[in-house]
Design an enzyme around this catalytic site. Structure first.
Site, PDB file in Angstrom:
ATOM      1  CB  ILE A  15       0.673  10.975  10.305  1.00  0.00           C
ATOM      2  CG1 ILE A  15       1.132  12.101  11.632  1.00  0.00           C
ATOM      3  CG2 ILE A  15      -0.816  10.918  10.014  1.00  0.00           C
ATOM      4  CD1 ILE A  15       0.370  13.574  11.112  1.00  0.00           C
ATOM      5  CG  HIS A  52     -11.050  10.103   4.908  1.00  0.00           C
ATOM      6  ND1 HIS A  52     -12.283   9.611   4.508  1.00  0.00           N
ATOM      7  CD2 HIS A  52     -11.174  10.344   6.243  1.00  0.00           C
ATOM      8  CE1 HIS A  52     -12.993   9.430   5.757  1.00  0.00           C
ATOM      9  NE2 HIS A  52     -12.392   9.802   6.711  1.00  0.00           N
ATOM     10  CB  THR A  93      -7.429   0.249   9.815  1.00  0.00           C
ATOM     11  OG1 THR A  93      -8.605   0.739   9.376  1.00  0.00           O
ATOM     12  CG2 THR A  93      -7.451  -1.347   9.726  1.00  0.00           C
ATOM     13  CB  SER A  94      -2.510   0.886  10.969  1.00  0.00           C
ATOM     14  OG  SER A  94      -2.280   2.394  11.612  1.00  0.00           O
ATOM     15  NE  ARG A 111     -10.821   5.643   5.718  1.00  0.00           N
ATOM     16  CZ  ARG A 111     -10.436   6.751   6.534  1.00  0.00           C
ATOM     17  NH1 ARG A 111      -9.234   7.309   6.252  1.00  0.00           N
ATOM     18  NH2 ARG A 111     -11.094   6.989   7.584  1.00  0.00           N
ATOM     19  CG  ASP A 165      -1.741  -2.485   2.217  1.00  0.00           C
ATOM     20  OD1 ASP A 165      -2.863  -2.097   1.990  1.00  0.00           O
ATOM     21  OD2 ASP A 165      -1.467  -3.305   3.541  1.00  0.00           O
ATOM     22  CB  ALA A 166       0.329   1.851   3.423  1.00  0.00           C
ATOM     23  N   GLY A 218      -9.929  -7.872  12.130  1.00  0.00           N
ATOM     24  CA  GLY A 218      -9.926  -6.964  10.859  1.00  0.00           C
ATOM     25  C   GLY A 218     -10.712  -7.806   9.785  1.00  0.00           C
TER      26      GLY A 218
END
Length: 581
Positions: free
Chosen positions: A404, A217, A445-446, A544, A557-558, A487
């Protein structure tokens, strides 16, 4: 880099449309992916595979006689949603139960597990086998945490052949689990890959260097070395994989293995064959017999220049299924008897044929619904403004798809919220429709977690009364509980939870103290933003990014960062007089 695309957010949908158009004899479209275009024997187990798009021929290219019955195909590098997986599984079902199989990534686990539970609740016996072949992603003592890379092929191939042979569900699961246990892979990369619309690759490798232990990925490797010769790479691969033999294989000498030498996108077949010749010689010297090797592209990563080697240690049963015939768009082996086509009339529509019935709502709740829509509009706008930044942050140690994915989810939620208001929905139903659209469109996940959050908030608010500060604070607490349950992350894991917890704690405390919602939300958003920034100092313990923990130091963290952005954007839609105590 990926040069040919239209709208990057529609890339996955368009590639599926083109794929189906190119292979009408093999696959037909269903909502969420593809299923076989040919008839299957009734009461046989259906193998449903899946994952993010961008890895062709995984996953849709492996649908056909001898391997999979269906593939759930998510957004680029993102898990398909629960709704997509369930849709594909229903369409693929032959009456003998479903085996779900996929690479072991957090988003896939969340969504496939939820799909398994839903299918079982519907009376469709469903089991799961996760592929965990990548030896670089976790030590042998933590094999369950390893991710799935090109070893997907061996597990899928054997499970599909067992289903074709008439094995019942428990036996197909047994064979698939054994295949996974006996599969080991290791990969390298020379350059990163570039997602459609992105100006930079997800990671870079210095000129003349090679990244070790890559993911599929765009995750960077776990180390670097100078680029070796083809024989040097073969030596590295063989040494790494022979150093960890599966249970039941005491020594490589005298053993039989299936082999997959996989190109990840930009390494040419001629180069692969040079490397394979060196690998074959070294395995022969070790006393290993290679059975029907596969050299080519089986699990790619867009334009990544990389190679992986998979060794699949056979026994008599596994070898029989490895050698069995298969006929799919991306993988063919042996002979497969002709199969009758499924009639067009029996195809499953790609979109739901009708909307769910709208729940009656009070006048007060309907009057408050536009405020909810304004908040969802603000969410979509702030994500649009920061989509590239979110992707860049995510690419530091992850796969770069967060921006995205969030954009697809928020855009879908906005459209669903507007449609719900136009249909006369109350405030709670607006959020429920937005939640379903977000999780379905975003995947990953999001997508799953934002669906959980919005659904919890919408359920708490309901459609009977206008939402007040207390109901919203209680809904936020419900959302946090749902995220923790679904989660499994906690504060300190370097995830979105690090930002959500201080947000909810601050919001609830201030509302209880009597503050109006606007003031309480402002303070909570500030707490979430500060906590998100502080995740830069943490090492990820789940997801990940975990195998590349050190690389993420210094970068927030994004998911936590996007939550802070969203909380702040929603605050601007809440005037102090909107909600009473």
């Amino acid at each position: 880099m990926t040069r040919l695309f239209n709208d990057p957010t529609a890339f996955a949908d368009e590639l599926i449309d083109g794929f189906v158009a190119a292979h009408p004899g093999h696959v037909r479209p269903v909502r969420g992916g593809v299923v076989r275009a040919t008839r299957c024997t009734s009461d046989t187990v259906a193998l449903v595979i899946g994952g993010g798009s961008g890895h062709y021929p995984a996953f849709g290219g492996l649908v056909g006689p001898g391997i999979a019955h269906g593939a759930a195909m998510g957004n680029l590098f993102a898990s398909p949603s629960t709704q997509q997986i369930v849709s594909v599984a229903r369409a693929a079902s032959n009456g003998g139960g479903i085996l779900l199989s996929y690479g072991n990534y957090a988003g896939d686990v969340l969504n496939f597990d939820a799909a398994e539970a839903q299918l079982n609740a519907e009376g469709i016996p469903t089991r799961t086998v996760r592929v965990t072949d990548d030896i670089a992603s976790a030590p042998a003592s933590e094999k369950h945490r390893r991710r799935g890379i090109a070893g997907d092929l061996t597990v899928f191939k054997v499970a599909g052949a067992a289903a074709e042979a008439g094995y019942v569900l428990d036996e197909v699961v047994r064979v698939a689990e054994l295949a996974n246990e006996r599969t080991r892979s290791f990969g390298v990369a020379f350059t990163g890959c570039t997602l459609p619309g992105a100006s930079e690759p997800l990671f870079t490798v210095p000129e003349g260097r090679m990244a070790l232990g890559l993911g599929i990925h765009g995750e960077p490797g776990i180390g670097e070395t100078d680029i070796p010769s083809a024989d040097g790479l073969a030596q590295l691969f063989v040494e790494e994989l022979l150093a960890e033999l599966p249970e039941g294989v005491a020594s490589p000498k005298g053993r039989r293995v299936a082999l997959v030498l996989n190109g990840l996108g930009s390494v040419k077949y001629e180069e692969l064959y040079v490397v394979y010749g060196c690998i074959a010689r070294r395995l022969q010297e070790a006393g290993v017999t290679i059975v029907e090797p596969e050299v080519g592209e089986f699990c790619t990563s867009f334009d990544m220049a990389g190679v992986s080697l998979t060794l699949f240690w056979l026994d008599t049963e596994l070898e029989l299924f490895w050698r069995a015939g298969a006929d799919t768009p991306g993988f063919r082996k042996g002979l497969v008897s002709p199969r009758p086509r499924v009639s067009a009339e029996s195809g499953v529509q790609k979109k739901p044929s009708s909307e769910a019935v709208m729940v009656p709502a009070s006048e007060e709740s309907r009057a408050a619904a536009p405020r909810i829509v304004a908040a969802v509009d603000a969410i979509a706008a702030v994500i649009d403004a920061h989509v590239e930044e979110l992707g860049r942050i995510d690419a530091v140690a992850g796969d770069g798809d967060h921006g995205i994915g969030m954009q697809r989810g928020a855009t879908a939620a906005r459209a669903a919220a507007h449609a719900a208001v136009e249909a006369g929905a109350g405030a709670g139903s607006v959020l429920l429709r937005a939640a379903d659209a977000w999780s379905d469109r975003a995947g990953g996940t999001s997508g799953a977690l934002w669906g959980v959050m919005l659904r919890a908030l919408g359920t708490r608010i309901g459609d009977e009364d206008a939402p007040d500060a207390h109901a919203i604070a209680e809904g936020a607490a419900d959302a946090l509980a749902g995220i923790r349950s679904y989660g499994k992350a906690e504060v300190g894991d370097k995830t979105m939870v690090d930002a959500i917890v201080p947000f909810v704690e601050t919001l609830v405390a201030r509302v209880i103290d009597g503050e109006q919602l606007g003031d309480a939300w402002d303070a909570a958003a500030a707490a979430a933003t500060a906590a998100a920034a502080a995740t830069a100092d943490l090492l990820p313990r789940v997801g990940r990014a975990r195998p590349h923990a050190e690389k993420s130091l210094g970068t927030p963290d994004a998911g936590a960062h996007s939550f802070g952005l969203i909380a702040t954007a929603v605050a601007a839609t809440l005037t102090r007089k909107d909600f009473a105590r």
